[in-house]
Design a protein around this motif. Structure first.
Motif, PDB file in Angstrom:
ATOM      1  N   MET A  36       8.963  62.608 -10.819  1.00  0.00           N
ATOM      2  CA  MET A  36      10.206  63.019 -10.170  1.00  0.00           C
ATOM      3  C   MET A  36      11.385  62.205 -10.686  1.00  0.00           C
ATOM      4  SD  MET A  36      11.883  62.817  -6.492  1.00  0.00           S
ATOM      5  CE  MET A  36      12.621  61.365  -7.146  1.00  0.00           C
ATOM      6  N   LEU A  37      11.175  60.899 -10.896  1.00  0.00           N
ATOM      7  CA  LEU A  37      12.252  60.061 -11.418  1.00  0.00           C
ATOM      8  C   LEU A  37      12.641  60.489 -12.839  1.00  0.00           C
ATOM      9  CD1 LEU A  37      11.140  56.582 -10.085  1.00  0.00           C
ATOM     10  CD2 LEU A  37      13.149  57.889  -9.374  1.00  0.00           C
ATOM     11  N   ILE A  38      11.671  60.869 -13.637  1.00  0.00           N
ATOM     12  CA  ILE A  38      11.961  61.356 -14.989  1.00  0.00           C
ATOM     13  C   ILE A  38      12.773  62.646 -14.907  1.00  0.00           C
ATOM     14  CG2 ILE A  38      10.923  62.290 -17.097  1.00  0.00           C
ATOM     15  CD1 ILE A  38       8.583  60.269 -16.540  1.00  0.00           C
ATOM     16  N   HIS A  39      12.397  63.532 -13.997  1.00  0.00           N
ATOM     17  CA  HIS A  39      13.168  64.775 -13.806  1.00  0.00           C
ATOM     18  C   HIS A  39      14.573  64.471 -13.293  1.00  0.00           C
ATOM     19  CE1 HIS A  39      10.215  67.826 -14.739  1.00  0.00           C
ATOM     20  NE2 HIS A  39       9.310  67.140 -14.048  1.00  0.00           N
ATOM     21  N   LEU A  40      14.702  63.483 -12.417  1.00  0.00           N
ATOM     22  CA  LEU A  40      16.015  63.092 -11.906  1.00  0.00           C
ATOM     23  C   LEU A  40      16.906  62.593 -13.042  1.00  0.00           C
ATOM     24  CD1 LEU A  40      17.917  62.534  -9.498  1.00  0.00           C
ATOM     25  CD2 LEU A  40      16.843  60.278  -9.320  1.00  0.00           C
ATOM     26  N   ILE A  41      16.355  61.781 -13.920  1.00  0.00           N
ATOM     27  CA  ILE A  41      17.113  61.274 -15.072  1.00  0.00           C
ATOM     28  C   ILE A  41      17.561  62.434 -15.950  1.00  0.00           C
ATOM     29  CG2 ILE A  41      16.875  59.971 -17.228  1.00  0.00           C
ATOM     30  CD1 ILE A  41      15.125  57.970 -15.551  1.00  0.00           C
TER      31      ILE A  41
ATOM     32  N   LEU B 282       3.028  51.968 -14.225  1.00  0.00           N
ATOM     33  CA  LEU B 282       2.843  53.398 -14.490  1.00  0.00           C
ATOM     34  C   LEU B 282       3.583  53.820 -15.758  1.00  0.00           C
ATOM     35  CD1 LEU B 282       3.132  55.104 -10.975  1.00  0.00           C
ATOM     36  CD2 LEU B 282       1.139  55.102 -12.487  1.00  0.00           C
ATOM     37  N   PHE B 283       4.791  53.307 -15.955  1.00  0.00           N
ATOM     38  CA  PHE B 283       5.544  53.601 -17.173  1.00  0.00           C
ATOM     39  C   PHE B 283       4.758  53.146 -18.407  1.00  0.00           C
ATOM     40  CE2 PHE B 283       9.924  53.165 -14.877  1.00  0.00           C
ATOM     41  CZ  PHE B 283       9.821  54.457 -14.398  1.00  0.00           C
ATOM     42  N   GLN B 284       4.190  51.942 -18.325  1.00  0.00           N
ATOM     43  CA  GLN B 284       3.427  51.403 -19.453  1.00  0.00           C
ATOM     44  C   GLN B 284       2.164  52.222 -19.709  1.00  0.00           C
ATOM     45  OE1 GLN B 284       2.825  47.391 -18.171  1.00  0.00           O
ATOM     46  NE2 GLN B 284       4.753  46.663 -19.029  1.00  0.00           N
ATOM     47  N   LEU B 285       1.407  52.509 -18.652  1.00  0.00           N
ATOM     48  CA  LEU B 285       0.160  53.265 -18.794  1.00  0.00           C
ATOM     49  C   LEU B 285       0.405  54.682 -19.305  1.00  0.00           C
ATOM     50  CD1 LEU B 285      -1.716  52.142 -15.555  1.00  0.00           C
ATOM     51  CD2 LEU B 285      -2.218  51.468 -17.918  1.00  0.00           C
ATOM     52  N   SER B 286       1.571  55.238 -18.976  1.00  0.00           N
ATOM     53  CA  SER B 286       1.915  56.592 -19.409  1.00  0.00           C
ATOM     54  C   SER B 286       2.592  56.600 -20.784  1.00  0.00           C
ATOM     55  CB  SER B 286       2.846  57.254 -18.385  1.00  0.00           C
ATOM     56  OG  SER B 286       2.213  57.309 -17.131  1.00  0.00           O
ATOM     57  N   ASN B 287       2.805  55.400 -21.321  1.00  0.00           N
ATOM     58  CA  ASN B 287       3.406  55.242 -22.643  1.00  0.00           C
ATOM     59  C   ASN B 287       4.813  55.846 -22.719  1.00  0.00           C
ATOM     60  OD1 ASN B 287       3.191  54.092 -25.174  1.00  0.00           O
ATOM     61  ND2 ASN B 287       2.543  56.007 -26.120  1.00  0.00           N
ATOM     62  N   ILE B 288       5.580  55.682 -21.641  1.00  0.00           N
ATOM     63  CA  ILE B 288       6.954  56.204 -21.629  1.00  0.00           C
ATOM     64  C   ILE B 288       7.990  55.116 -21.399  1.00  0.00           C
ATOM     65  CG2 ILE B 288       6.312  58.521 -20.889  1.00  0.00           C
ATOM     66  CD1 ILE B 288       7.317  57.682 -18.081  1.00  0.00           C
ATOM     67  N   GLU B 289       7.550  53.868 -21.370  1.00  0.00           N
ATOM     68  CA  GLU B 289       8.497  52.797 -21.083  1.00  0.00           C
ATOM     69  C   GLU B 289       9.616  52.721 -22.115  1.00  0.00           C
ATOM     70  OE1 GLU B 289       6.601  48.947 -21.037  1.00  0.00           O
ATOM     71  OE2 GLU B 289       5.294  49.552 -22.660  1.00  0.00           O
ATOM     72  N   THR B 290       9.325  53.041 -23.383  1.00  0.00           N
ATOM     73  CA  THR B 290      10.385  52.999 -24.396  1.00  0.00           C
ATOM     74  C   THR B 290      11.406  54.109 -24.159  1.00  0.00           C
ATOM     75  OG1 THR B 290       9.002  54.280 -25.899  1.00  0.00           O
ATOM     76  CG2 THR B 290       8.967  51.897 -26.168  1.00  0.00           C
ATOM     77  N   MET B 291      10.961  55.233 -23.621  1.00  0.00           N
ATOM     78  CA  MET B 291      11.867  56.330 -23.317  1.00  0.00           C
ATOM     79  C   MET B 291      12.829  55.959 -22.178  1.00  0.00           C
ATOM     80  SD  MET B 291      10.829  60.168 -22.087  1.00  0.00           S
ATOM     81  CE  MET B 291      10.878  60.020 -20.321  1.00  0.00           C
ATOM     82  N   LEU B 292      12.388  55.086 -21.290  1.00  0.00           N
ATOM     83  CA  LEU B 292      13.178  54.746 -20.109  1.00  0.00           C
ATOM     84  C   LEU B 292      13.882  53.390 -20.189  1.00  0.00           C
ATOM     85  CD1 LEU B 292      10.692  56.029 -17.388  1.00  0.00           C
ATOM     86  CD2 LEU B 292      12.725  57.155 -18.266  1.00  0.00           C
ATOM     87  N   VAL B 293      13.688  52.688 -21.294  1.00  0.00           N
ATOM     88  CA  VAL B 293      14.237  51.347 -21.399  1.00  0.00           C
ATOM     89  C   VAL B 293      15.745  51.305 -21.130  1.00  0.00           C
ATOM     90  CG1 VAL B 293      14.625  51.320 -23.893  1.00  0.00           C
ATOM     91  CG2 VAL B 293      14.092  49.204 -22.691  1.00  0.00           C
ATOM     92  N   ASN B 294      16.482  52.321 -21.510  1.00  0.00           N
ATOM     93  CA  ASN B 294      17.932  52.362 -21.294  1.00  0.00           C
ATOM     94  C   ASN B 294      18.312  52.849 -19.899  1.00  0.00           C
ATOM     95  OD1 ASN B 294      18.518  51.409 -23.871  1.00  0.00           O
ATOM     96  ND2 ASN B 294      18.373  53.461 -24.726  1.00  0.00           N
TER      97      ASN B 294
ATOM     98  N   ALA C 267      20.334  64.479 -14.223  1.00  0.00           N
ATOM     99  CA  ALA C 267      21.625  63.793 -14.338  1.00  0.00           C
ATOM    100  C   ALA C 267      22.176  63.914 -15.757  1.00  0.00           C
ATOM    101  CB  ALA C 267      21.470  62.332 -13.936  1.00  0.00           C
ATOM    102  N   LYS C 268      21.297  63.747 -16.737  1.00  0.00           N
ATOM    103  CA  LYS C 268      21.724  63.848 -18.138  1.00  0.00           C
ATOM    104  C   LYS C 268      22.325  65.222 -18.421  1.00  0.00           C
ATOM    105  CE  LYS C 268      19.222  61.898 -21.310  1.00  0.00           C
ATOM    106  NZ  LYS C 268      18.142  61.611 -22.284  1.00  0.00           N
ATOM    107  N   ASN C 269      21.746  66.261 -17.854  1.00  0.00           N
ATOM    108  CA  ASN C 269      22.280  67.619 -18.027  1.00  0.00           C
ATOM    109  C   ASN C 269      23.666  67.772 -17.416  1.00  0.00           C
ATOM    110  OD1 ASN C 269      19.940  68.364 -19.343  1.00  0.00           O
ATOM    111  ND2 ASN C 269      19.013  69.311 -17.550  1.00  0.00           N
ATOM    112  N   SER C 270      24.013  66.863 -16.501  1.00  0.00           N
ATOM    113  CA  SER C 270      25.344  66.854 -15.876  1.00  0.00           C
ATOM    114  C   SER C 270      26.223  65.751 -16.454  1.00  0.00           C
ATOM    115  CB  SER C 270      25.205  66.664 -14.366  1.00  0.00           C
ATOM    116  OG  SER C 270      24.488  67.730 -13.796  1.00  0.00           O
ATOM    117  N   ASN C 271      25.844  65.248 -17.633  1.00  0.00           N
ATOM    118  CA  ASN C 271      26.605  64.187 -18.313  1.00  0.00           C
ATOM    119  C   ASN C 271      26.705  62.911 -17.494  1.00  0.00           C
ATOM    120  OD1 ASN C 271      27.131  65.734 -20.670  1.00  0.00           O
ATOM    121  ND2 ASN C 271      28.653  66.862 -19.473  1.00  0.00           N
TER     122      ASN C 271
END
Length: 101
Positions: free
Chosen positions: A58-63, A85-97, A66-70
């Motif tokens: 849900m947090l990924i969808h929220l991000i 969870l971010f690390q285990l899902s291998n998405i931490e680099t996607m969310l670092v910013n 928001a991105k779609n709304s600039n």
């Protein structure tokens, strides 16, 4: 089970309670109609006590929403459980910013 709430605060927004598969559907029904009004928004997870993979998704969808709304979302007070969870899902680099240090 503790219902998760989306609250407007002076410095942005706050999610409080449990962010789990049991609470995400009702919460997303509320959040998906949210339209950001600024180019950056902070979402505090300080009062979030439990997060599972549904909450992470849900947090990924929220991000993305928001991105779609600039709008760039910064997550603050990210619980260690969610960081894992971010690390285990291998998405931490996607969310670092999107994670406030």
């Amino acid at each position: 089970m503790s219902e998760c709430q989306w609250l407007k605060k002076a410095s942005g927004y706050e999610l409080s309670g449990e962010l789990t598969r049991d609470t995400v559907p009702a919460l997303w029904a509320t959040i998906q109609d949210w339209e950001p009004t600024s180019s950056e928004c902070e979402v505090s997870l300080e009062e979030t006590h439990r997060v599972d993979s549904a909450g992470m998704a849900m947090l990924i969808h929220l991000i993305q929403h928001a991105k779609n709304s600039n709008c760039h979302i910064m997550l603050s007070f990210v619980p260690e459980q969610l960081r894992t969870l971010f690390q285990l899902s291998n998405i931490e680099t996607m969310l670092v910013n999107h994670i406030k240090k």
